[in-house]
Design an enzyme around this catalytic site. Structure first.
Site, PDB file in Angstrom:
ATOM      1  N   SER A 762      -2.598  -3.883   9.848  1.00  0.00           N
ATOM      2  CA  SER A 762      -2.428  -4.163  11.270  1.00  0.00           C
ATOM      3  C   SER A 762      -3.779  -4.614  11.815  1.00  0.00           C
ATOM      4  O   SER A 762      -4.763  -3.881  11.731  1.00  0.00           O
ATOM      5  CB  SER A 762      -1.941  -2.907  12.003  1.00  0.00           C
ATOM      6  OG  SER A 762      -1.836  -3.183  13.377  1.00  0.00           O
ATOM      7  N   CYS A 829      -2.289  -5.290  16.590  1.00  0.00           N
ATOM      8  CA  CYS A 829      -2.144  -4.322  17.675  1.00  0.00           C
ATOM      9  C   CYS A 829      -3.290  -4.356  18.664  1.00  0.00           C
ATOM     10  O   CYS A 829      -3.404  -3.494  19.530  1.00  0.00           O
ATOM     11  CB  CYS A 829      -1.931  -2.914  17.128  1.00  0.00           C
ATOM     12  SG  CYS A 829      -3.305  -2.348  16.124  1.00  0.00           S
ATOM     13  N   TYR A 849       4.934  -8.561  13.205  1.00  0.00           N
ATOM     14  CA  TYR A 849       5.055  -8.098  14.589  1.00  0.00           C
ATOM     15  C   TYR A 849       3.725  -8.160  15.317  1.00  0.00           C
ATOM     16  O   TYR A 849       2.666  -8.213  14.690  1.00  0.00           O
ATOM     17  CB  TYR A 849       5.606  -6.657  14.631  1.00  0.00           C
ATOM     18  CG  TYR A 849       4.687  -5.607  14.059  1.00  0.00           C
ATOM     19  CD1 TYR A 849       3.721  -4.995  14.853  1.00  0.00           C
ATOM     20  CD2 TYR A 849       4.765  -5.231  12.715  1.00  0.00           C
ATOM     21  CE1 TYR A 849       2.861  -4.044  14.329  1.00  0.00           C
ATOM     22  CE2 TYR A 849       3.917  -4.276  12.192  1.00  0.00           C
ATOM     23  CZ  TYR A 849       2.961  -3.691  12.999  1.00  0.00           C
ATOM     24  OH  TYR A 849       2.108  -2.757  12.480  1.00  0.00           O
TER      25      TYR A 849
HETATM   26  C1  PEP Z   1      -8.373  -2.645  17.896  1.00  0.00           C
HETATM   27  O1  PEP Z   1      -9.512  -2.436  17.537  1.00  0.00           O
HETATM   28  O2  PEP Z   1      -7.930  -3.771  18.171  1.00  0.00           O
HETATM   29  C2  PEP Z   1      -7.432  -1.533  18.055  1.00  0.00           C
HETATM   30  C3  PEP Z   1      -6.162  -1.762  18.342  1.00  0.00           C
HETATM   31  O3  PEP Z   1      -7.926  -0.274  17.984  1.00  0.00           O
HETATM   32  P1  PEP Z   1      -8.776   0.410  19.160  1.00  0.00           P
HETATM   33  O4  PEP Z   1      -8.632  -0.419  20.365  1.00  0.00           O
HETATM   34  O5  PEP Z   1      -8.205   1.768  19.296  1.00  0.00           O
HETATM   35  O6  PEP Z   1     -10.144   0.423  18.587  1.00  0.00           O
END
Ligand code: PEP
Ligand code: MG
Length: 869
Positions: A762, A829, A849
């Site tokens: 991801s 994500c 996704y």
């Molecule tokens: C990211 O780094 O894009 C992520 C989804 O994790 P976080 O924002 O929690 O570091």
């Protein structure tokens, strides 16, 4: 020779640039054979030329205007100044984009001391004729000469008072004649000259005034707020007058072909019998609902209805139509695509599609992100609302809900907003000068005016909640108003419900999700166009439920460190990281496992068996340390340690650069028991929920911050050992996956090696952007905004995916990962994933996704579909 002037019969709807929206549509309707009063348009090019040449109409322009007037005379059998049949025209502005009420209009032009008598004779209604003439004097004085409307109105008020009359319609022909004389006197005194009697002179001056109005301050403000270029200019439409104030079989009104607030089918609008157009929009007399016309003038109502349907089919959109009935004959004065609320916009598009007026592709393409976002706006909480009694109500002009402080002028509203207050603008009625005040307000309330009044139309267009025509509201001055006996002082907190038209004192809590049927229907359509699914970034049961209600196919990222921000948990976490030895740590972990297991059970119960990715702790450890000596002292007391101990430990763990320090799976390498505890809690919770509910749960355990295959394999092996022990005594097996975030450039390069051990990837584009561009996620907004201003960056890379750098790394990682494992599931994500511009790039990547915050899901799905049609 330039063609500066076009007859309506010469143009078409495609010529909005040249003829303005209104002119192009008048030409189009003329072509369709609809009953449009005849006329011609002076072009936007003429306007720009005029404004660039020192505000002078050229001889060529004047010549062409005269020629067009002659042609109009041939078409209508009327000429300027004619002793039998004088030509009277309206002069209206009309730019490419509709700017309601922002520029100027003059009606009844062509009237003078002679023609008013002819009109009186022809109409056999001297009262009507003098009323028309005084309107011309008033509008011309105000619009063309810059005189104050109030000075004119004062004359009428004084006359009514002198005769003990309450309403304008009680004034007789003689009264209006007297007003005409007083107006002319006023004009003479203020302007130092006579009101021009020559219709051509009137016309040139009016055209110039409309051209000049392009640059008036309210038009400029409107353009700035609506992102309309200053370089377009306005056209001027000169049109034969038709009279809605000819008596009881005449009238004028504005209708929408569908309800602009909610989108329902059927005519929606208002009209006034025996009135001129400005009376309806100005909100001075309260108009009747259009359905009453079906009883008053049934034939004309039917004809209007049919024409609206024809126009809707022709323009493939909901229309906003102005009409006038002159002695039983219906005329269409204007049509345009109607402004509507966001809720209505979605409902109308869906209906137009169902009625086969537009096809599915058009439906997808025509939905605007702002409407979708607004359809998800908060409403008041139903239960809280039921306990409250409204102290005022009016017409529900623009839905939504808002709480704020009352201000009674655009200026004080703007100042309050600048001080950081949420503002409710309260006015008797609004005018275009109020535009800036409306724009900064959460809601607009007026005491006068109908659903098509200025306040209603502008607020609806801007998606601002609004209630108009509140009869019991009495605005006393610019700092207070009364409602019956109640006083509303400046700054009083009001809650406005634009959907019901009710207004309350004090604050009412808001509800967050408004999950509409339209949204379900749209989701079903969008889903057919994109194979990329959309998941939610969520970890609380409430956010998970919101995400699923808004169409998430699963949870793409549940951040477990978010579960430790609450005070008690924070203390436990501090106990964990400040522990002196493994035994102490294990002690804390035992307690933490119980609460974490409960957290995960909630997640599984809320996610209803949909794919759920839970990420193991990714805290920059530094963030969890006590921040000051005082906090160290507090923590020491709470944990039963000495101050020195806590301070020393804190100093040891403190980092200069925590985002590049002790975070992500480094925690799992150094303290394997922490990740083991989490992994056990995840699978045990899944197992229990499966047993309790019968829903199949397949946990996806995600490891953050990986840079290397050996590192990942090491952590995987450590947590898998714990999982196996934990599930050993269970009778059924549990399918789980262990995957990794790809959020470091190095991980992209070695993605093929990592893919040997990972079940899924991801992309964490937040960190990947930070690491690729060397721009801190937390500290760089200022730098980025400077870069944006200097046009070095086109977009903020944390909002719109940086294609050239981050995008290229992602492509590389996908390619390398899939080389090793063609089945590798791949998601994204990071925050940038859901932005429409990012989606335009992501749509072509082989990903399964994207995952984003719950409220962005519908828009992400829409962008995916729009990118694919
Ligand atoms: C990211 O780094 O894009 C992520 C989804 O994790 P976080 O924002 O929690 O570091
Ligand atoms: Mg990250």
């Amino acid at each position: 020779m330039n063609q500066w002037v076009y007859l309506f019969s010469e143009g078409s709807k495609e010529q909005k640039d040249l003829l303005g929206g209104k002119g192009a549509n008048l030409a189009e309707m003329t072509k369709l054979g609809l009953p449009v009063p005849r006329g011609f348009t002076v072009t936007t090019e003429a306007c720009l030329y005029y404004l660039n040449q020192g505000n002078q109409l050229t001889d060529e322009m004047k010549m062409q205007v005269i020629t067009a007037v002659k042609k109009l005379a041939d078409q209508t059998g009327k000429t300027f100044n004619d002793a039998k049949n004088p030509l009277l025209v309206s002069v209206r502005s009309g730019s490419k984009f509709s700017m309601p009420g922002m520029m100027d209009t003059v009606l009844n032009l062509g009237l003078n001391d002679q023609t008013v008598e002819v009109l009186a004779k022809n109409s056999q209604n001297p009262r009507f004729a003098y009323d028309c003439y005084r309107r011309l004097l008033q509008m011309f004085g105000n619009v063309v000469m810059g005189m104050e409307t109030a000075d004119f109105e004062k004359k009428i008020t004084a006359l009514k008072k002198a005769h003990g009359l309450a309403y304008d319609n009680e004034l007789t022909a003689l009264h209006w004649q007297q007003i005409v004389n007083e107006y002319k006197e006023l004009y003479r005194k203020k302007m130092n000259r006579e009101f021009p009697q020559d219709p051509i002179e009137q016309l040139y001056l009016a055209i110039e005034a409309v051209f000049n109005s392009w640059n008036n301050s309210r038009a400029k403000t409107y353009r700035r707020l609506h992102d309309i270029s200053d370089d377009l200019g306005t056209a001027v439409n000169i049109q034969e007058m038709v009279f809605g104030n000819f008596g009881e079989t005449s009238g004028t009104g504005v209708v929408f072909s569908r309800n602009p607030s909610l989108g329902d089918r059927g005519l929606f609008g208002e009209y006034l019998i025996n009135a001129q157009g400005e009376d309806v929009v100005a909100g001075i007399r309260t108009p009747k609902p259009i359905q009453v016309l079906a009883e008053e003038l049934p034939e004309q109502f039917q004809q209007l209805k049919m024409i609206c349907e024809q126009l809707e089919h022709h323009y493939q959109d909901m229309q906003d139509v102005e009409f006038t009935i002159e002695r039983e004959k219906l005329f269409i004065l204007q049509t345009r695509n109607g402004k509507r609320t966001s809720k209505a916009a979605l409902a109308i598009l869906l209906d137009l599609h169902k009625e086969q007026i537009i096809n599915e592709k058009e439906l997808i393409q025509r939905i605007e992100a702002k409407d979708l976002a607004a359809a998800l706006h908060p409403n008041f909480e139903e239960q809280a609302l039921q306990k409250r009694v409204a102290f005022l109500s009016g017409l529900a002009a623009s839905p939504g809900a808002a709480t704020g402080a009352a201000y009674f002028s655009a200026e004080s509203a703007t100042e309050a907003k600048a001080r950081g207050e949420r503002v409710i603008l309260v006015r008797e009625e609004t005018s275009p000068e109020d535009i800036e005040g409306i724009a900064v307000s959460e809601a607009v309330i007026t005491s006068r005016g109908g659903m098509t009044s200025h306040a209603a139309v502008v607020a609806r267009g801007m998606g601002i909640c609004s209630v108009v025509g509140c009869e019991h509201l009495n605005v006393l001055n610019e700092s207070r108003a009364t409602v019956n006996e109640e006083m509303i002082e400046e700054g009083a907190i009001l809650s406005v419900d634009g959907t019901s038209g009710k207004i309350y004192f004090g604050e009412i809590p808001m509800e967050e999700v408004t999950h509409t049927v339209a949204l379900d229907e749209l989701q079903a359509i969008w889903d057919q166009y994109s194979t990329i699914q959309v998941r939610a970034n969520a970890e609380t049961p409430r956010d998970i439920a919101t995400g699923l209600a808004l169409g998430a196919t699963g949870i793409g990222l549940a951040r477990t460190e978010h579960m430790f921000f609450e005070k008690n948990r924070l203390l436990q976490f501090r106990r964990l990281i400040l522990a002196d030895n493994l035994a102490e740590r294990l002690d804390v972990l035992k307690e933490l496992k119980t609460v974490q297991k409960q957290d995960f059970k909630f997640i599984y119960q809320a996610s209803l068996g949909k794919a759920t990715t839970i990420r193991l702790l990714d805290p920059p450890l530094h963030e969890f340390l006590p921040k000051s000596s005082d906090e160290c002292r507090e923590v020491a007391t709470e944990l039963g340690k000495t101050f020195n101990e806590v301070e020393r430990k804190t100093e040891n763990l403190a980092e200069v650069n925590p985002m590049l320090g002790f975070r992500g799976l480094r925690l799992g390498v150094v303290y394997p028991e922490i990740y083991q505890m989490q992994a056990e809690a995840i699978v045990e919770a899944a197992y229990e929920v499966m047993e309790e509910t019968g829903t199949v749960i397949q946990p996806e355990i995600m490891i953050p911050f990986t840079i290397d295959a050996t590192e990942f394999a090491h952590v995987r092996q450590s947590i898998e050992a714990a999982i196996i022990t934990s599930l050993a005594s269970k009778k059924d097996s549990l399918n789980y996956q262990i995957g990794t975030m790809i959020e470091m450039p190095r991980a992209c390069f070695v993605a093929d090696e990592i893919a040997q051990y990972a079940d899924f990837f991801s992309f964490g584009t937040n960190d990947l952007t930070q690491m690729t561009l060397g721009l801190s996620r937390d500290d760089s907004p200022r730098i980025i905004s400077e870069y944006l201003d200097a046009k070095i960056l086109k977009d903020d890379p944390f909002q719109v995916l940086d294609e050239a750098g981050v995008g290229a790394l992602m492509k590389l990682a996908i390619e390398r990962g899939r080389q090793v494992n063609p089945q590798l599931k791949i998601g994204i994500c990071g925050e940038a994933a859901a932005h429409p511009k990012s989606i335009a790039f992501l749509k072509d990547l082989a990903i399964d996704y994207i995952s984003c915050s719950p409220f962005r899901i519908p828009q992400a799905k829409m962008s995916l579909a729009q990118a694919k049609v």
